[in-house]
Design a protein around this motif. Structure first.
Motif, PDB file in Angstrom:
ATOM      1  N   GLU A  67       0.968  -0.784  -0.379  1.00  0.00           N
ATOM      2  CA  GLU A  67       0.356  -0.253   0.122  1.00  0.00           C
ATOM      3  C   GLU A  67       0.845   1.043  -0.365  1.00  0.00           C
ATOM      4  O   GLU A  67       0.764   1.750  -0.521  1.00  0.00           O
ATOM      5  N   GLU A  68       2.264   1.279   0.819  1.00  0.00           N
ATOM      6  CA  GLU A  68       3.016   2.532   0.750  1.00  0.00           C
ATOM      7  C   GLU A  68       3.397   2.181  -0.494  1.00  0.00           C
ATOM      8  O   GLU A  68       3.490   3.713  -1.179  1.00  0.00           O
ATOM      9  N   LEU A  69       3.825   1.668  -1.180  1.00  0.00           N
ATOM     10  CA  LEU A  69       4.430   1.646  -2.226  1.00  0.00           C
ATOM     11  C   LEU A  69       3.624   2.180  -3.402  1.00  0.00           C
ATOM     12  O   LEU A  69       4.555   2.287  -5.216  1.00  0.00           O
ATOM     13  N   GLY A  70       3.026   1.686  -3.525  1.00  0.00           N
ATOM     14  CA  GLY A  70       1.805   1.808  -4.657  1.00  0.00           C
ATOM     15  C   GLY A  70       1.768   0.051  -5.896  1.00  0.00           C
ATOM     16  O   GLY A  70       2.086   0.245  -7.242  1.00  0.00           O
ATOM     17  N   GLY A  71       2.067  -1.086  -4.533  1.00  0.00           N
ATOM     18  CA  GLY A  71       3.000  -2.122  -5.941  1.00  0.00           C
ATOM     19  C   GLY A  71       2.927  -2.753  -5.386  1.00  0.00           C
ATOM     20  O   GLY A  71       3.253  -3.083  -4.206  1.00  0.00           O
ATOM     21  N   ALA A  72       3.004  -4.236  -6.344  1.00  0.00           N
ATOM     22  CA  ALA A  72       3.574  -5.487  -5.107  1.00  0.00           C
ATOM     23  C   ALA A  72       5.086  -5.595  -4.980  1.00  0.00           C
ATOM     24  O   ALA A  72       5.645  -5.507  -5.619  1.00  0.00           O
TER      25      ALA A  72
END
Length: 108
Positions: A13-18
């Motif tokens: 969620e923080e990174l905006g990616g898996a």
């Protein structure tokens, strides 16, 4: 989020990616950054070579709160995360492919 032992863990969620199954290469970039383009190519290539490794690029201008929290001073900055999202290596500037592969050795 910092853990009890002071290490930093980042979530999808923080990174905006898996996150990758084994490791994640996180690249902080800005639109005007020339070395960021070459860094993107290197990290994409390395992630494609090693099973379970993901590459996530974060726009530093759009994610200022995260940039401040992680004390990102310049772009590109690359973080190597282990499978649990813990930061195990950090480097500023354009990395060499061999250095990225070596850094992954600490994460996987």
């Amino acid at each position: 989020m910092p853990t009890e032992d002071g290490t930093v863990r980042l979530s999808e969620e923080e990174l905006g990616g898996a996150l990758g199954e084994r490791a994640t290469l996180v690249q902080f970039s800005t639109a005007f950054c020339q070395p960021c383009r070459a860094t993107r190519r290197v990290l994409t290539e390395v992630a494609g070579m090693i099973d379970g490794v993901a590459h996530v690029e974060v726009d530093a201008e759009e994610r200022l709160e995260l940039v401040r929290r992680l004390e990102i001073q310049r772009t590109p900055t690359v973080l190597v995360l282990d499978a649990g999202g813990r930061v195990v290596r950090r480097a500023a500037g354009m990395p060499r492919k061999a250095d990225v592969i070596a850094a992954l050795g600490r994460a996987v």
